[in-house]
Design a protein around this motif. Structure first.
Motif, PDB file in Angstrom:
ATOM      1  N   LEU A 273      -6.463  -1.095   2.618  1.00  0.00           N
ATOM      2  CA  LEU A 273      -6.547  -1.133   1.148  1.00  0.00           C
ATOM      3  C   LEU A 273      -7.677  -0.229   0.661  1.00  0.00           C
ATOM      4  O   LEU A 273      -7.532   0.521  -0.306  1.00  0.00           O
ATOM      5  CB  LEU A 273      -6.796  -2.564   0.662  1.00  0.00           C
TER       6      LEU A 273
ATOM      7  N   ILE B  84      -6.556   1.123  -3.014  1.00  0.00           N
ATOM      8  CA  ILE B  84      -5.720   0.130  -3.716  1.00  0.00           C
ATOM      9  C   ILE B  84      -6.656  -0.933  -4.307  1.00  0.00           C
ATOM     10  O   ILE B  84      -7.439  -1.540  -3.568  1.00  0.00           O
ATOM     11  CB  ILE B  84      -4.740  -0.567  -2.735  1.00  0.00           C
TER      12      ILE B  84
ATOM     13  N   THR C 233       0.824  -1.225   0.000  1.00  0.00           N
ATOM     14  CA  THR C 233       0.000   0.000   0.000  1.00  0.00           C
ATOM     15  C   THR C 233       0.851   1.266   0.000  1.00  0.00           C
ATOM     16  O   THR C 233       0.338   2.355  -0.241  1.00  0.00           O
ATOM     17  CB  THR C 233      -0.968   0.057   1.204  1.00  0.00           C
TER      18      THR C 233
ATOM     19  N   TYR D 246      -8.144  -4.261  -5.189  1.00  0.00           N
ATOM     20  CA  TYR D 246      -7.904  -5.642  -4.754  1.00  0.00           C
ATOM     21  C   TYR D 246      -9.167  -6.463  -4.938  1.00  0.00           C
ATOM     22  O   TYR D 246     -10.275  -5.926  -5.013  1.00  0.00           O
ATOM     23  CB  TYR D 246      -7.439  -5.698  -3.286  1.00  0.00           C
TER      24      TYR D 246
END
Ligand code: NCD
Length: 298
Positions: free
Chosen positions: A192, A197, A167, A199
């Motif tokens: 996250l 981010i 991250t 995912y």
């Protein structure tokens, strides 16, 4: 140094440069006259030995505590007293403990720098540093790659710290691949999400393998799963073989593993172009030397 998120991207980039140049830096023995206490209350092979060799290669010396049964903890001494003692004998303390928060607690008690060598299922920052450094060495950058993190994301501190470490960079995508019982913990997923981010949680490696640049494999943490029947039911539930990689992975995929491995990577992968876990273990010494040099070497 408790969590990988105590660091910035800039800190890690500095660490990587230091690691690249550590051999020539070591010649001036930056840890000469310095003592590092290695307080390993939980089993360790690579982390302990790589810290030990790192200190010695930099000209320093080590004090070792290994296993609770061998020391006064067995006589009822509390952790605070043990740490206070080490704090007066050494210039820095590396601690591994089965309890989450033990390293943070030690850092509150000690005046000298404390490095977390693994606390329960929670954090393993120096493992994440060497994992990220391995990616940087293999690909020239940590950014822009698609990562798969496979295995015990619930109880494994190496997996959690690697995910948290990513991250700090700009991964293209992170696939979290695990049986449903071993999914990443809420607090990791929240980081996250907060940082945006990209995912995805998946159960089957086969569904995403072809997209990956890096596959980070971890073992099931038998000793941390409260119910032995649960471990029995999960044992052997995923396994990376050369056949699987040859049939579905990119030619350039690299497989990482913090080690020790149990049965999650077949030996057939060891001599293939995909294998990067032995390089990873080797780079661990450089990264720990670089960290100690930056923290204690003036
Ligand atoms: C890891 C750990 O201790 O968390 N090992 C290591 O330090 N290389 C991973 C593990 O034990 O599975």
């Amino acid at each position: 140094m408790i969590s990988i998120t105590d660091f910035t991207r800039g800190d890690l980039e500095l660490l990587f440069i230091e690691a690249d140049n550590i051999e020539s830096r070591a010649k001036s023995k930056p840890l000469e006259g310095k003592v590092v206490a290695l307080a390993f209350f939980e089993p360790s092979t690579r982390t302990r030995l790589s810290f030990e060799t790192a200190v010695k290669r930099l000209g320093g010396s080590t004090l070792l505590i290994s296993g609770e049964e061998a020391i006064s903890v067995a006589k009822g001494e509390n952790l605070a007293d043990t740490i206070t003692m080490l704090d007066s004998y050494a210039d820095a303390i590396v601690i591994r403990h089965r309890y989450e928060g033990a390293a943070l607690y030690a850092a509150e008690v000690a005046e000298k720098p404390v490095i977390n060598g693994g606390d329960g299922r929670q954090h393993h920052p120096t493992q994440a540093m060497l994992d990220l450094y391995t990616v940087y060495r293999l690909f020239g950058s940590v950014d822009g790659l698609t990562y798969g993190v496979l295995g015990d994301l619930r109880y494994g501190r190496a997996a959690s710290s690697f995910i948290l470490g990513l991250t700090l960079f700009k991964p293209r995508h992170i696939y979290l691949v695990s049986p449903p019982q071993l999914r990443a913990r809420r607090e990791v997923l929240e980081v996250l999400e907060e940082l945006g981010i990209p995912y995805t949680e998946v159960e089957k490696l086969q569904d995403v393998l072809g997209e990956l640049d890096v596959l980070y494999v971890t073992r099931i943490q038998k000793e941390r799963i409260p119910d032995p029947r649960e471990y029995e039911s999960l044992k052997g539930s995923y396994r990376v073989t050369l056949d699987l990689l040859e049939s579905s992975a990119k030619e350039t995929l690299k497989v990482l593993h913090p080690l020790p491995r149990v049965d999650e990577i077949d030996f057939s992968v060891d001599n293939s172009k995909y294998q990067a876990y032995f390089l990873q273990a080797r780079l661990g010494v450089k990264v720990r030397m670089a960290l100690l040099s930056l923290v204690m070497g003036g």
